[in-house]
Enzyme design. Sequence first.
Site, mmCIF file in Angstrom:
data_model
loop_
_atom_site.group_PDB
_atom_site.id
_atom_site.type_symbol
_atom_site.label_atom_id
_atom_site.label_comp_id
_atom_site.label_asym_id
_atom_site.label_seq_id
_atom_site.Cartn_x
_atom_site.Cartn_y
_atom_site.Cartn_z
ATOM 1 N N PRO A 87 0.829 -1.214 0.000
ATOM 2 C CA PRO A 87 0.000 0.000 0.000
ATOM 3 C C PRO A 87 0.861 1.261 0.000
ATOM 4 O O PRO A 87 0.507 2.259 -0.614
ATOM 5 C CB PRO A 87 -0.806 -0.126 1.298
ATOM 6 C CG PRO A 87 -0.837 -1.589 1.590
ATOM 7 C CD PRO A 87 0.455 -2.155 1.060
ATOM 8 N N GLY B 92 4.807 1.407 -4.385
ATOM 9 C CA GLY B 92 4.490 0.812 -5.686
ATOM 10 C C GLY B 92 5.685 1.002 -6.591
ATOM 11 O O GLY B 92 6.566 0.136 -6.665
ATOM 12 N N ARG C 2 9.645 -7.926 -18.204
ATOM 13 C CA ARG C 2 9.065 -6.719 -18.829
ATOM 14 C C ARG C 2 8.905 -6.859 -20.345
ATOM 15 O O ARG C 2 7.878 -6.423 -20.886
ATOM 16 C CB ARG C 2 9.866 -5.475 -18.437
ATOM 17 C CG ARG C 2 9.491 -4.990 -17.040
ATOM 18 C CD ARG C 2 10.349 -3.847 -16.555
ATOM 19 N NE ARG C 2 9.902 -3.418 -15.219
ATOM 20 C CZ ARG C 2 10.624 -2.698 -14.384
ATOM 21 N NH1 ARG C 2 11.848 -2.308 -14.733
ATOM 22 N NH2 ARG C 2 10.140 -2.355 -13.203
ATOM 23 N N GLY D 8 -20.028 3.430 -32.762
ATOM 24 C CA GLY D 8 -20.740 3.111 -31.520
ATOM 25 C C GLY D 8 -20.533 1.666 -31.080
ATOM 26 O O GLY D 8 -20.460 1.370 -29.879
ATOM 27 N N GLU E 194 4.094 -4.117 -13.352
ATOM 28 C CA GLU E 194 5.507 -4.447 -13.618
ATOM 29 C C GLU E 194 6.338 -3.215 -14.020
ATOM 30 O O GLU E 194 7.227 -3.290 -14.859
ATOM 31 C CB GLU E 194 5.640 -5.584 -14.637
ATOM 32 C CG GLU E 194 5.246 -6.913 -14.022
ATOM 33 C CD GLU E 194 5.363 -8.089 -14.949
ATOM 34 O OE1 GLU E 194 6.419 -8.256 -15.549
ATOM 35 O OE2 GLU E 194 4.373 -8.842 -15.046
HETATM 36 N N1 COS Z 1 19.012 -5.287 -12.159
HETATM 37 C C1 COS Z 1 19.922 -5.495 -11.172
HETATM 38 N N2 COS Z 1 20.160 -4.591 -10.200
HETATM 39 C C2 COS Z 1 19.460 -3.452 -10.231
HETATM 40 C C3 COS Z 1 18.512 -3.165 -11.229
HETATM 41 C C4 COS Z 1 18.303 -4.147 -12.226
HETATM 42 N N3 COS Z 1 17.419 -3.951 -13.194
HETATM 43 N N4 COS Z 1 17.973 -1.943 -11.006
HETATM 44 C C5 COS Z 1 18.582 -1.467 -9.911
HETATM 45 N N5 COS Z 1 19.454 -2.373 -9.451
HETATM 46 C C6 COS Z 1 20.356 -2.220 -8.295
HETATM 47 C C7 COS Z 1 21.191 -0.981 -8.500
HETATM 48 O O1 COS Z 1 22.355 -1.278 -9.242
HETATM 49 C C8 COS Z 1 21.517 -0.573 -7.065
HETATM 50 O O2 COS Z 1 22.548 -1.368 -6.545
HETATM 51 P P1 COS Z 1 24.089 -0.783 -6.448
HETATM 52 O O3 COS Z 1 23.997 0.454 -5.606
HETATM 53 O O4 COS Z 1 24.827 -1.913 -5.834
HETATM 54 O O5 COS Z 1 24.483 -0.486 -7.861
HETATM 55 C C9 COS Z 1 20.239 -0.972 -6.319
HETATM 56 O O6 COS Z 1 19.602 -1.987 -7.109
HETATM 57 C C10 COS Z 1 19.298 0.200 -6.141
HETATM 58 O O7 COS Z 1 19.018 0.721 -7.427
HETATM 59 P P2 COS Z 1 18.377 2.170 -7.646
HETATM 60 O O8 COS Z 1 19.106 3.155 -6.782
HETATM 61 O O9 COS Z 1 18.322 2.410 -9.101
HETATM 62 O O10 COS Z 1 16.907 1.958 -7.049
HETATM 63 P P3 COS Z 1 15.678 2.934 -6.945
HETATM 64 O O11 COS Z 1 15.082 2.820 -5.609
HETATM 65 O O12 COS Z 1 16.055 4.297 -7.438
HETATM 66 O O13 COS Z 1 14.614 2.227 -7.943
HETATM 67 C C11 COS Z 1 13.250 1.982 -9.906
HETATM 68 C C12 COS Z 1 14.609 2.355 -9.253
HETATM 69 C C13 COS Z 1 12.234 3.096 -9.833
HETATM 70 C C14 COS Z 1 13.646 1.706 -11.332
HETATM 71 C C15 COS Z 1 12.652 0.700 -9.246
HETATM 72 O O14 COS Z 1 12.203 0.938 -7.951
HETATM 73 C C16 COS Z 1 11.497 0.112 -10.059
HETATM 74 O O15 COS Z 1 11.692 -0.560 -11.057
HETATM 75 N N6 COS Z 1 10.229 0.354 -9.577
HETATM 76 C C17 COS Z 1 9.071 -0.247 -10.152
HETATM 77 C C18 COS Z 1 8.745 -1.478 -9.408
HETATM 78 C C19 COS Z 1 7.801 -2.349 -10.176
HETATM 79 O O16 COS Z 1 8.009 -2.650 -11.339
HETATM 80 N N7 COS Z 1 6.751 -2.762 -9.490
HETATM 81 C C20 COS Z 1 5.770 -3.598 -10.084
HETATM 82 C C21 COS Z 1 5.403 -4.661 -9.129
HETATM 83 S S1 COS Z 1 5.630 -6.247 -9.749
HETATM 84 S S2 COS Z 1 4.000 -6.575 -10.736
#
Ligand code: COS
Length: 377
Positions: free
Chosen positions: A128, A131, A241, A338, A361
Site C-alpha cells: 500500500p 508501488g 518486462r 458506436g 511491472e
Molecule cells: N538489475 C539489477 N540490479 C538493479 C537493477 C536491475 N534492473 N535496477 C537497480 N538495481 C540495483 C542498483 O544497481 C543498485 O545497486 P548498487 O547500488 O549496488 O548499484 C540498487 O539496485 C538500487 O538501485 P536504484 O538506486 O536504481 O533503485 P531505486 O530505488 O532508485 O529504484 C526503480 C529504481 C524506480 C527503477 C525501481 O524501484 C522500479 O523498477 N520500480 C518499479 C517497481 C515495479 O516494477 N513494481 C511492479 C510490481 S511487480 S507486478
Amino acid sequence: MSDRSFLDWPFFEDRHRDLAARLEAWCAAHLPVDHGDVDQVCRALVAALGAGGWLRPTGADEGERLDIRTLCLVRETLARHDGLADFAFAMQGLGMGAVSLFGTAEQRRWLAQTRVGEAIAAFALTEPGSGSDAANCACAAERVAGGWRISGEKTYISNGGIADIYVVIARTGEAPGAKGLSAFLMPADVAGLSIVERIDVIAPHPLAHVRLDRVKLPEDALIGRAGDGFKIAMTVLDHFRPTVGAAALGFARRALDEALARAKRPRPSGQLADYQMVQGHLADMAVEIDAAALLIYRAAWAKDMGAARITREAAMAKLYATEAAQRVIDMAVQLHGGDGVRTGMAVEGLYREIRALRIYEGASDVQRLVIARSLLA
Ligand code: COS
C-alpha cells in the site's frame, strides 16, 4: 489471421516458429473461454495450459536459461486470443521468476508443479505504501530460531487468493533502502497469511490485498542472499518486462485484425476502407505494431544470446509496446463507431485489457526513468 511475417525475422530460430504454429492451433481449439468466475477460470486455464505443455518455458532448472523469446511468443499469441489465458500463463513465470533465476535445487522443486499447471504462482512486491518506489518496502522479516518471521501487507497481488506459492519481498534490514530487502518463498498454506480484500478491476483477474501476520518461514525459504531482494526483484522484472510488451503486442495485433475486418465490411455506401483517412489510421496501427515487435524481440533476443543485463532494452520494449497498443486499440474502437464501446465487442474487451499493462511491472514513467538513467549514466 494476423500478420505472421515477423516470424521470419532473424531473432527467431526454427523451434520458435514451430512453437508459434503449434500454439496457434492449440489456441484455436481452446480459446477464448468464458470469463465468468475468474478464480475458477484461471485455475482451469493454468491446468489446461499445463496439460498442453505450454507452461514448461515459465521456469528454468539449474543451469538452464529462461527463453525470453519463447515467453514473448507465447504471451503475444495467448493475448491475441484471450487476455485471461495470457494472464494465467504469465503469472506462472513472474511468480516463479526469482526461483528460476536464483533458487536452490530444493526451491526449484516447486517448478515441477508450476510448469505442469499443478500449482499456481504469485509475486508479492507491491505494498500500500510502495508501488513504483519498490525500495521503500515496509513488509518486515526478522530472523528467529530456525528461520524467519514476516509481517506486513502486500497489495495488487495477481493470483492473490488462488496462488499455491508466493515469492515475497520483505525488509531484512542489512542496510537502509534497496540494500536491506530479501526474497522469500512462501507456500500459501502457511499460518498467518490472509486475504484482506479481493480487488475488482476493469479487466477482471484474480487480484488481492494480502496480509502476512507473523508468518513463520524456515531458514531455507530465503531466495539468494539476505539483502539481495531488491536486485533479485529487479532482475526478475528485467526478464519479464519484454513479455508484458509482448502481451500488449498480442492485444494490438488483435485490434488491427478487428479493425481490418470492420473496414472491409460491405456497407450500402462502400467500405470504410475506401476512405483514405481510414487507410492512414490502419497504416499507423501496422507501423506501431511492427515497431513494438522489433523492440520486444530485440530485448528478448539480447537476453537469450547471453546479455548480462537488458534493463534498458526491456524498459524500452515495455514502454513502447504498451503505449502503442493503447493507441492502436483506441483507434480500433474508433473505427467501430458506436459498436466499439458495446459490451461484448472484441475491441471493447481489448480497451479494458490493455490499460493495466501501462501500470503493472513498472508503470510507463518508471520505464522512462530507467531508460533515462541508463542514458545519463
Ligand atoms: N538489475 C539489477 N540490479 C538493479 C537493477 C536491475 N534492473 N535496477 C537497480 N538495481 C540495483 C542498483 O544497481 C543498485 O545497486 P548498487 O547500488 O549496488 O548499484 C540498487 O539496485 C538500487 O538501485 P536504484 O538506486 O536504481 O533503485 P531505486 O530505488 O532508485 O529504484 C526503480 C529504481 C524506480 C527503477 C525501481 O524501484 C522500479 O523498477 N520500480 C518499479 C517497481 C515495479 O516494477 N513494481 C511492479 C510490481 S511487480 S507486478
